[in-house]
Design an enzyme around this catalytic site. Structure first.
Site, mmCIF file in Angstrom:
data_model
loop_
_atom_site.group_PDB
_atom_site.id
_atom_site.type_symbol
_atom_site.label_atom_id
_atom_site.label_comp_id
_atom_site.label_asym_id
_atom_site.label_seq_id
_atom_site.Cartn_x
_atom_site.Cartn_y
_atom_site.Cartn_z
ATOM 1 N N ASP A 5 0.812 -1.213 0.000
ATOM 2 C CA ASP A 5 0.000 0.000 0.000
ATOM 3 C C ASP A 5 0.851 1.272 0.000
ATOM 4 O O ASP A 5 1.846 1.363 0.737
ATOM 5 C CB ASP A 5 -0.846 -0.035 1.286
ATOM 6 C CG ASP A 5 -1.746 1.160 1.434
ATOM 7 O OD1 ASP A 5 -2.797 1.184 0.780
ATOM 8 O OD2 ASP A 5 -1.402 2.079 2.211
ATOM 9 N N GLU A 20 1.233 -0.658 -5.028
ATOM 10 C CA GLU A 20 0.250 0.374 -5.366
ATOM 11 C C GLU A 20 0.975 1.699 -5.608
ATOM 12 O O GLU A 20 1.456 2.330 -4.674
ATOM 13 C CB GLU A 20 -0.752 0.554 -4.217
ATOM 14 C CG GLU A 20 -1.857 1.507 -4.602
ATOM 15 C CD GLU A 20 -2.372 2.402 -3.486
ATOM 16 O OE1 GLU A 20 -3.517 2.853 -3.581
ATOM 17 O OE2 GLU A 20 -1.614 2.670 -2.511
HETATM 18 C C1 NOJ Z 1 -4.119 3.406 -0.311
HETATM 19 C C2 NOJ Z 1 -5.284 2.561 0.036
HETATM 20 O O1 NOJ Z 1 -5.692 1.845 -1.085
HETATM 21 C C3 NOJ Z 1 -6.333 3.468 0.585
HETATM 22 O O2 NOJ Z 1 -7.574 2.834 0.729
HETATM 23 C C4 NOJ Z 1 -5.849 4.003 1.902
HETATM 24 O O3 NOJ Z 1 -6.756 4.943 2.400
HETATM 25 C C5 NOJ Z 1 -4.479 4.673 1.740
HETATM 26 N N1 NOJ Z 1 -3.583 3.941 0.911
HETATM 27 C C6 NOJ Z 1 -3.822 4.826 3.070
HETATM 28 O O4 NOJ Z 1 -3.407 3.582 3.539
#
Ligand code: NOJ
Ligand code: MG
Length: 584
Positions: free
Chosen positions: A232, A302
């Site tokens: 993430d 991500e």
């Molecule tokens: C990306 C995640 O996909 C999202 O849902 C989240 O709020 C942020 N990162 C913070 O972790």
């Protein structure tokens, strides 16, 4: 004909192993399993609620594993299920190596993993390295300046105090969810950095102990048997030391000066150290573990970046998620738009870099809403025709759309709440519309649970848009998705080379077989026009042996291109918005 004893024994062993679970750990010997896999993202709060308390859970997921087997999905990625105060619905982790009771227990997770593996399914965990919850033991000890935790987070002094005596933060850095990224802490008399909600303090990776702790987290889950990670927010892990103000972006989509996109994040996002130091270390941990037991885990990242920056993340992972089918497309969708979005990646990656395709996730409007319900099948067909890894968000296989009827009072996503009652339903604000419960059937709460509460209101369209409704209809979204996955088995859709073209408003994607005598070439044609279109594909695909194709996945029942029908490459006519796949 009598069978010899050895043959009987062999058959018995084979049958026994089929009963136990057809693929089991044996297929793990394929080191390339992840390069063409089909990933299905579960948002656990919303998938299936076994105890009727309003929130989905692990037992719920386990009860639906055969759904994935039926659909042909190979890899299931779970958004965070770790202990969490749920300020960001699980992305605020208070214990990286335990399960939140709302989802179940560690034992439940082990059961789920075993049940998934026995069906040949892979389980990928979310991994949230940029921040923890403020309730994490490390942060609580850091507040107390208890070593070794004192520098586990990014602490900075105030640069002064204003006329009201309020502390002034180190700079203008903004949180992704609006307002300052700095929160004052009375106890330490210092600010801490949080690039997401204030209850998500950023970890300090300049401290090698933090890096080591987080590598150990990876090892913990791999020892338990997970098949990989989705990491993430990795572009946020390293910040510039000088703490300079970030310049204005000039981005007209920014709501105001508190909006994250108001600034150009040159000091907080996509710094080289995040790849060279942190991600390189994580990737090494994963690769070394895989090398030891001979089974590679997948490491997917991500990142939302332009292509040149994007490509650099291949150096420290298996692949960064390719979000260009989201970020580079909008209403009204067209063939050229899709062609450009597809080739933005394909034109730039190297031969040995694995492409992947994402249509939606828990942070973006659902594809069926963003691009409109008419292109649901077309988009799924594109996703599953393109080379490499496909990534689907739960409900995309049945064409779920956003629930835009959630009121501000019902809104729970911090990103929506922070936008206020006027703007909360803007695309950059609440993510609740794409997170509503999975629509299984038209019974109570769409079969998400047994009629208890639901953490978000269901989309009213569940009465018709649901799995049960679509399962036996050969031309439903579900069936088309399933047929597309079935085509990917050991065919040119897995291994063929790729050609793309637009002819007017028709997109053509071909996956060319290297061995056409045994494995057919597949061609997707997708008409984005509201009028019918006729295209000539003879130059692209005719061979001395043949100038026709056979339709293998059709979408439009009204058209002549039903499954099994023959198309002449010289003149293929598509109905308005029709798409189908034929083989040569
Ligand atoms: C990306 C995640 O996909 C999202 O849902 C989240 O709020 C942020 N990162 C913070 O972790
Ligand atoms: Mg529950």
């Amino acid at each position: 004909m009598a069978l010899s004893n050895t043959v009987w024994i062999t058959l018995a062993i084979v049958c026994a192993s089929l009963v136990e679970g057809s693929m089991d750990r044996k297929d793990r010997q394929d080191p390339d399993w992840w390069k063409t896999t089909t990933v299905y993202q579960i948002y656990p709060r919303s998938f299936k609620d076994s105890d009727n308390d309003g929130t989905g859970d692990l037992k719920g997921i386990q009860s639906e594993l055969d759904y994935f087997v039926d659909l042909g999905i190979e890899t299931v990625w779970l958004s965070p299920i770790f202990k969490s105060p749920m300020k960001d619905f699980g992305y605020d982790v208070s214990d990286f190596i335990d399960i939140d009771p709302i989802f179940g227990t560690l034992e439940d997770f082990k059961d789920l993993l075993e049940a998934a593996h026995s069906r040949g399914l892979k389980i990928v965990m979310d991994y949230v390295p940029n921040h923890s919850s403020d309730q994490h033991e490390w942060f609580q000890k850091s507040l107390e300046k208890e070593d070794p935790y004192t520098d586990y987070y990014v602490w900075e002094d105030a640069i002064g105090f204003d006329n009201n005596g309020d502390p002034i933060p180190p700079n203008n850095w903004l949180s992704y969810f609006r307002y300052s990224a700095w929160e004052w802490n009375e106890q330490r008399q210092q600010f801490y950095l949080h690039q997401f909600v204030k209850e998500q303090p950023d970890l300090n990776y300049r401290n090698p102990l933090v890096l080591k702790e987080m590598q150990d987290v990876l090892t913990f889950w791999m020892e338990l048997g997970v098949d990989g990670f989705r990491m993430d927010a990795v572009a946020y892990m390293w910040e510039d030391e000088q703490l300079l103000d970030e310049p204005l972006s000039g981005d007209p989509s920014a709501l105001d000066e508190f909006d994250y996109f108001y600034l150009d994040h040159i000091y907080t996002n996509n710094l080289a150290e995040t790849r060279d130091i942190i991600l390189a270390a994580f990737d090494q941990t994963i690769k070394e573990f895989g090398a030891q037991d001979g089974y590679p885990r997948v490491n997917m990242l991500e990142v939302y970046l332009d292509i040149q920056d994007h490509l650099q993340y291949y150096e420290c992972s298996d692949f960064p998620f390719n979000f260009y089918l989201i970020s580079n497309t909008a209403q009204p969708p067209s063939a050229v738009m899709m062609f450009d979005a597809i080739n933005y990646l394909l034109d730039n990656i190297e031969e040995d870099q694995v492409p992947n395709w994402v249509l939606g996730n828990h942070d973006n409007w659902r594809v069926g809403y963003r691009l409109g319900p008419k292109v649901v099948d077309t988009m799924n067909m594109i996703l599953l025709t393109l080379p490499g890894v496909s990534v689907s968000y739960y409900g995309e296989e049945i064409g779920m759309t956003n629930n835009m009827n959630i009121t501000f009072e019902q809104t729970v996503d911090p990103s929506g709440c922070n936008c206020g009652p006027q703007d909360y339903n803007e695309e950059v604000c609440s993510r609740d519309p794409e997170r509503t419960p999975m629509q299984w059937n038209n019974g109570p709460n769409a079969g998400f649970n047994e009629g208890g509460p639901t953490w978000l209101p269901l989309n009213d369209n569940y009465v018709s848009v649901n799995v049960e409704n679509q399962r036996d209809d050969p031309y439903s979204h579900f069936s088309i998705y399933k047929k597309m996955i079935a085509l990917r088995q050991e065919t040119a859709l897995r291994f063929g080379s790729t050609v793309t073209k637009t002819i007017g408003n028709v997109l053509v994607v071909g996956r060319i077989s290297e061995t056409p005598e045994t494995v057919p070439t597949f061609v997707l044609v997708a008409n984005f026009a509201e009028t019918s279109a006729t295209v000539d594909l003879s130059e692209m695909f005719s061979t001395p042996q043949s100038d026709t194709g056979v339709v293998v996945v059709a979408t439009d029942l009204q058209s002549d291109n039903s499954e099994g029908s023959i198309v002449s490459l010289q003149s293929i006519t598509l109905s308005p918005m029709e798409s189908f796949v034929f083989q040569l």
